[in-house]
Design a protein around this motif. Structure first.
Motif, mmCIF file in Angstrom:
data_model
loop_
_atom_site.group_PDB
_atom_site.id
_atom_site.type_symbol
_atom_site.label_atom_id
_atom_site.label_comp_id
_atom_site.label_asym_id
_atom_site.label_seq_id
_atom_site.Cartn_x
_atom_site.Cartn_y
_atom_site.Cartn_z
ATOM 1 N N GLN A 50 0.832 -1.205 0.000
ATOM 2 C CA GLN A 50 0.000 0.000 0.000
ATOM 3 C C GLN A 50 0.868 1.257 0.000
ATOM 4 O OE1 GLN A 50 -2.296 -0.887 3.553
ATOM 5 N NE2 GLN A 50 -2.772 -2.903 2.691
ATOM 6 N N TYR A 51 1.891 1.256 0.812
ATOM 7 C CA TYR A 51 2.772 2.421 0.881
ATOM 8 C C TYR A 51 3.468 2.668 -0.455
ATOM 9 C CZ TYR A 51 6.849 5.281 1.926
ATOM 10 O OH TYR A 51 7.806 6.261 1.889
ATOM 11 N N TRP A 52 4.090 1.627 -1.015
ATOM 12 C CA TRP A 52 4.887 1.821 -2.218
ATOM 13 C C TRP A 52 4.026 2.103 -3.448
ATOM 14 C CZ3 TRP A 52 9.482 3.472 -2.038
ATOM 15 C CH2 TRP A 52 10.357 3.087 -1.020
ATOM 16 N N VAL A 53 2.884 1.471 -3.538
ATOM 17 C CA VAL A 53 2.011 1.730 -4.682
ATOM 18 C C VAL A 53 1.577 3.188 -4.705
ATOM 19 C CG1 VAL A 53 -0.294 1.260 -5.614
ATOM 20 C CG2 VAL A 53 1.212 -0.638 -5.016
ATOM 21 N N ARG A 54 1.230 3.716 -3.541
ATOM 22 C CA ARG A 54 0.830 5.127 -3.500
ATOM 23 C C ARG A 54 2.018 6.044 -3.755
ATOM 24 N NH1 ARG A 54 -4.147 6.250 -0.954
ATOM 25 N NH2 ARG A 54 -3.559 8.445 -0.853
ATOM 26 N N GLN A 55 3.193 5.683 -3.268
ATOM 27 C CA GLN A 55 4.389 6.465 -3.570
ATOM 28 C C GLN A 55 4.605 6.559 -5.079
ATOM 29 O OE1 GLN A 55 7.183 7.950 -1.608
ATOM 30 N NE2 GLN A 55 5.416 8.172 -0.260
ATOM 31 N N ALA A 75 -4.985 2.891 -9.139
ATOM 32 C CA ALA A 75 -5.816 3.956 -8.582
ATOM 33 C C ALA A 75 -7.152 3.419 -8.081
ATOM 34 C CB ALA A 75 -6.041 5.044 -9.632
ATOM 35 N N LEU A 76 -7.625 2.331 -8.700
ATOM 36 C CA LEU A 76 -8.857 1.698 -8.233
ATOM 37 C C LEU A 76 -8.639 0.932 -6.935
ATOM 38 C CD1 LEU A 76 -10.309 0.274 -11.585
ATOM 39 C CD2 LEU A 76 -10.849 2.444 -10.471
ATOM 40 N N GLY A 77 -7.396 0.499 -6.699
ATOM 41 C CA GLY A 77 -7.087 -0.173 -5.452
ATOM 42 C C GLY A 77 -6.667 -1.617 -5.572
ATOM 43 N N PHE A 78 -6.431 -2.091 -6.794
ATOM 44 C CA PHE A 78 -6.012 -3.486 -6.989
ATOM 45 C C PHE A 78 -5.332 -3.635 -8.346
ATOM 46 C CE2 PHE A 78 -10.610 -2.895 -7.596
ATOM 47 C CZ PHE A 78 -10.773 -3.190 -8.944
ATOM 48 N N TYR A 79 -4.645 -4.783 -8.528
ATOM 49 C CA TYR A 79 -3.807 -4.961 -9.718
ATOM 50 C C TYR A 79 -3.692 -6.448 -10.070
ATOM 51 C CZ TYR A 79 0.242 -4.665 -12.821
ATOM 52 O OH TYR A 79 1.083 -4.751 -13.899
ATOM 53 N N PRO A 80 -3.674 -6.800 -11.376
ATOM 54 C CA PRO A 80 -3.595 -8.205 -11.802
ATOM 55 C C PRO A 80 -2.155 -8.713 -11.874
ATOM 56 C CG PRO A 80 -3.882 -6.814 -13.722
ATOM 57 C CD PRO A 80 -3.909 -5.895 -12.520
ATOM 58 N N GLY A 131 -4.116 -3.142 -3.340
ATOM 59 C CA GLY A 131 -3.203 -2.017 -3.300
ATOM 60 C C GLY A 131 -3.724 -0.939 -2.379
ATOM 61 N N SER A 132 -3.734 0.309 -2.859
ATOM 62 C CA SER A 132 -4.197 1.443 -2.062
ATOM 63 C C SER A 132 -4.967 2.389 -2.978
ATOM 64 C CB SER A 132 -3.005 2.176 -1.432
ATOM 65 O OG SER A 132 -3.427 3.337 -0.751
ATOM 66 N N PRO A 133 -6.296 2.413 -2.882
ATOM 67 C CA PRO A 133 -7.075 3.258 -3.801
ATOM 68 C C PRO A 133 -6.710 4.725 -3.660
ATOM 69 C CG PRO A 133 -8.432 2.507 -1.965
ATOM 70 C CD PRO A 133 -7.139 1.757 -1.882
ATOM 71 N N GLN A 134 -6.682 5.417 -4.783
ATOM 72 C CA GLN A 134 -6.228 6.813 -4.773
ATOM 73 C C GLN A 134 -7.387 7.804 -4.726
ATOM 74 O OE1 GLN A 134 -3.964 8.220 -8.173
ATOM 75 N NE2 GLN A 134 -2.462 9.196 -6.851
ATOM 76 N N PHE A 135 -8.603 7.321 -4.947
ATOM 77 C CA PHE A 135 -9.748 8.226 -5.047
ATOM 78 C C PHE A 135 -10.768 7.966 -3.945
ATOM 79 C CE2 PHE A 135 -8.261 7.845 -9.506
ATOM 80 C CZ PHE A 135 -7.867 9.161 -9.669
ATOM 81 N N VAL A 145 -2.543 6.440 3.270
ATOM 82 C CA VAL A 145 -2.262 5.506 2.181
ATOM 83 C C VAL A 145 -2.514 4.055 2.582
ATOM 84 C CG1 VAL A 145 -0.517 7.067 1.277
ATOM 85 C CG2 VAL A 145 0.188 5.183 2.772
ATOM 86 N N TYR A 146 -2.759 3.812 3.874
ATOM 87 C CA TYR A 146 -2.869 2.439 4.362
ATOM 88 C C TYR A 146 -4.332 1.998 4.437
ATOM 89 C CZ TYR A 146 1.987 3.152 5.713
ATOM 90 O OH TYR A 146 3.338 3.418 5.698
ATOM 91 N N VAL A 147 -4.565 0.734 4.105
ATOM 92 C CA VAL A 147 -5.898 0.155 4.164
ATOM 93 C C VAL A 147 -6.118 -0.405 5.564
ATOM 94 C CG1 VAL A 147 -7.428 -1.625 3.255
ATOM 95 C CG2 VAL A 147 -5.890 -0.383 1.707
ATOM 96 N N ASN A 148 -6.976 0.261 6.328
ATOM 97 C CA ASN A 148 -7.264 -0.188 7.686
ATOM 98 C C ASN A 148 -8.191 -1.394 7.675
ATOM 99 O OD1 ASN A 148 -7.192 0.083 10.590
ATOM 100 N ND2 ASN A 148 -9.308 0.813 10.452
#
Length: 766
Positions: A630-635, A665-670, A681-685, A710-713
């Protein structure tokens, strides 16, 4: 007095209604307004900030148009730092490295007729430039002419607004390497063809074009290799062109040109011209805007940060350009195509201009998720490519090209079938992927599997068999074998037929070095190559080093964890990537732009500007530390993606780098296409609504989302608590609601169980 009051009320009511309608229109969702086609254009050979050009086009359109600032034949067709425009070019270029085909340009001038690209060039400013996917306008200062263009799928309309002038011209440059042009004054028409290409075409390749003006010609000339020949109407030459002119124009007088082209014939070009014939410029603008809003509107983002909205929709625009539709509609209304593989005109679909080495990772999964009807057609096109050439393409532009490595068509085919694509011959694609895995194209080493004999015998490609990029090839072939196994299993193929691919899917283990915990070059006798520098960009890897490639085990991260001994050891290796200085290994070979791009980003050995490592941050999800992902994806999103001309951190690559951002940006990746899963991941919106093709709606809400949180609680799906580090395609496609609660500190109790980890092949019972 009574009539006066009644009239006042009547007019007031009409005014209120008008204002209400205008307010409603102002509030209507128009995502294309956020798109900036200039993102990525501030690039050059030495340093890519995208290596894009402003593609003025319809989604997946056959023809793109772009202003041309570079010289004829220059892959950097438009660069943001340029001062002059030399023409407006029809282009099919997927990348400057592959260059172009099916190209010609149009340029207005005034005064004495001039053809030379430098002499006809005009200064321009971005301040007098309007760039939309469906519309382009620029003021050409040296000619005092405003040029506007708007595209259809296979055509375009130009609108030239001239100054008061005794002599105005339009130059048509059919380019060199063999071209033809003919002026037909009685029809206000010009026809021609060009053959200039950079490979990947049969011997009979031509791009036929037709241009019809809305007024008669007062001047006409053909051009032979730069020599203007007045009143000559036809020319075939290495470099042919034409100039037509108009006398005594008043200031503000406009000339309209309607253009279309075909890879089939002049007659088909005329049929394609129907897309713009009989329609006004503004009508085509409206159609283009509506189409782009329809396509981009599959994803509705709400967020207060306008720059993020611009970045997102610009990336979604780039994700819906390639692969382009290479088919045309014949006189009977049937879809046909010129085959870039055998030169014949054949029925059915054809798509091209994509490299699967790049786009298997997230571009094609994005199509399967948001635009599945398009990939249905693309898979049908792959069936035709196999019929016409005996192989699936790996890098098509427009036919097989000698570019990159791997056999990743298997991934593209397998992921499509896993997500329910239909309407094409999947059994024939099974034959295609099996054939491609066990054969090499006789002329194009990038197609099929170069080195398959030794790979199938030893279980890896050794360093002493004159096959370079051997580590990278072994890793990709192992993932490709897993993809074939997944595809075969989904088709119901017997185990006796597919078990060999399950076995070969584990070949990545054969080049793992337990001492360094990295993938390393190995000789035929089983000994590792020495000396070994993990940071060296050596010939064993493709555009990277051991740090970039050692985690390319998309289908089996758990197997890699097991090799390293523990989750802690695995995570420590991931951590190390971000802390080893970028200058390590930089002198191992001559500088290439991918190295420079990694260096200047200051993220250690993490090289997001190139594809092999783009999935790596998500791997923390497999080893019980999802908060690091989550941290690195948002970075990466916040630092490396911007709505500016230098807004990418490397080659955009036909939508792959853009699709990475869209998914993230949606919060996940294939991570592993064909697994049916997306990794957390970490959604941006704050809020996103996906209007899925099946009529369902998926809403993604991120409570407390901001730049620091940036973290998913926690995660809920349709109101129920969800602890896993992945989502399944089959569930998301049903629609519903994903609810993320975001925080500024990691929740280290969430997603840490073995059952929370995403798919790994090692965990499956065969």
């Amino acid at each position: 007095m009574k009539n006066t009051i009644m009239n006042f009320k009547k007019h007031l009511g009409a005014l209120v209604l008008l204002l209400s309608v205008q307010l409603s229109k102002a509030q209507s969702f128009s995502p294309v307004d956020y798109v900036n086609p200039l993102i990525g254009t501030q690039s050059k050979y030495e340093l890519s900030n995208g290596n894009t050009y402003p593609a003025i086009a319809m989604p997946w359109g056959m023809n793109f148009w772009t202003p041309q600032t570079g010289n004829m034949g220059d892959g950097w067709v438009y660069t943001y730092t340029a001062d002059k425009i030399k023409g407006f070019k029809q282009t099919h270029q997927p990348s400057p490295w592959n260059n172009d085909y099916g190209q010609f340009s149009i340029m207005p001038t005034i005064g004495e007729p001039v053809f030379d690209q430098e002499k006809r060039a005009s200064w321009f400013s971005h301040k007098a430039e309007v760039v939309k996917p469906y519309f382009y306008s620029v003021y050409l200062a040296d000619h005092d002419v405003t040029t506007e263009l708007t595209p259809s799928e296979r055509g375009a309309i130009f609108r030239f607004t001239f100054p008061k002038t005794a002599a105005a011209q339009v130059v048509i440059d059919a380019f060199d390497k063999g071209s033809y042009i003919k002026v037909i004054p009685e029809e206000n028409k010009i026809i021609g063809y060009n053959t200039r290409n950079s490979g990947g075409v049969p011997d009979n390749f031509k791009n036929y074009f037709v241009i019809i003006f809305d007024r008669s010609f007062d001047f006409k000339a053909a051009v032979k290799s730069g020599d203007i020949k007045n009143n000559v109407l036809e020319m075939k030459d290495n470099h042919a062109g034409a100039i037509v002119g108009f006398k005594n124009l008043k200031r503000g007088e406009q000339v309209i040109a309607r253009v279309a082209s075909s890879f089939i014939s002049f007659e088909q070009a005329e049929l394609n011209l129907k897309e713009v014939k009989g329609k006004t410029f503004d009508e085509i603008v409206a159609v283009g805007k509506a189409k782009w809003n329809e396509v981009l509107g599959r994803v509705e983002v709400k967020d207060p940060d306008i720059d993020r909205l611009k970045t997102f929709y610009s990336c979604l625009y780039r994700s819906t350009l390639f692969p382009r539709d290479f088919s045309e509609i014949d006189a009977q209304g049937k879809r046909v195509h010129y085959s870039p593989y055998n030169g014949q005109v054949l029925p059915g679909e054809m798509f091209t201009d994509t490299g699967f080495w790049d786009t298997f990772r997230s571009l094609f999964p994005l199509l399967n998720f948001i635009y599945p009807e398009m990939n249905d057609r693309m898979q049908a096109g792959l069936v035709n490519a196999y019929k016409e050439s005996g192989f699936l393409p790996e890098w098509a532009s427009p036919g097989h090209r000698e570019s990159m490595i791997g056999n990743n068509s298997a991934s593209v085919v397998a992921d499509a079938f896993a997500t329910g694509r239909k309407g094409y011959d999947a059994d024939l694609l099974w034959d295609a992927v099996v054939h491609g895995a066990n054969n090499a194209h006789p002329k194009i080493s990038a197609t099929g599997r170069f080195g398959h004999e030794v790979y199938n015998t030893l279980g890896f490609i050794p360093t002493d068999k004159n096959i370079n990029q051997n580590v990278a090839r072994t890793l990709e072939y192992a993932y490709n074998d897993w993809s074939i196994y997944q595809f075969g299993k989904a088709l119901g193929k017997p185990n006796s037929e597919i078990s060999i691919y399950a076995k070969r899917a584990m070949n990545y283990k054969n080049i793992y070095d337990a001492e360094t915990k990295l993938m390393r070059g190995k000789k035929s006798d089983g000994t590792f190559v020495t000396p070994f520098d993990p940071s060296a960009w050596s010939k064993e890897y493709t555009e990277g080093n051991a740090w970039h490639w050692s985690f390319c085990v998309f289908h089996d991260p758990q197997g890699l964890i097991d090799l390293m001994g523990s989750k802690q050891a695995f995570n420590a290796m991931l951590d190390t990537i971000f802390v080893i200085p970028s200058y390590e290994g930089m002198k191992s070979r001559s500088m290439i732009h991918e190295m420079r791009e990694m260096q200047i980003m200051n993220m250690g050995q993490y090289a997001h500007g190139n594809q092999p490592i783009q999935h790596m941050p998500y791997l923390y999800n497999y080893a019980a530390e999802p908060w690091k992902a989550q941290y690195w994806v948002r970075q990466i999103m916040d630092k490396l993606y911007l709505p500016t001309p230098d807004g990418y951190c490397g080659d955009e690559d036909n939508g792959q780098t853009s699709a990475w951002y869209v998914f993230s940006a949606l919060g996940f990746y294939p991570v592993a296409p064909a697994s049916g899963e997306y990794v957390l991941g970490s959604p941006q919106f704050q809020s996103v609504k996906l209007n899925l093709q099946n009529g369902k709606t998926l809403k993604i809400d991120a409570t407390n989302q901001n730049k620091d949180n940036v973290y998913v609680n926690e995660v809920k799906i349709n109101g129920k608590m969800y602890t896993k580090n992945f989502f399944q395609y089959k569930e998301l496609i049903k629609g519903g609601e994903l609810q993320f609660d975001m925080a500024d500190k990691p929740n280290k109790k969430r997603g840490i169980k073995d059952t929370d980890a995403p798919y790994s092949f090692s965990k499956m019972k065969l």
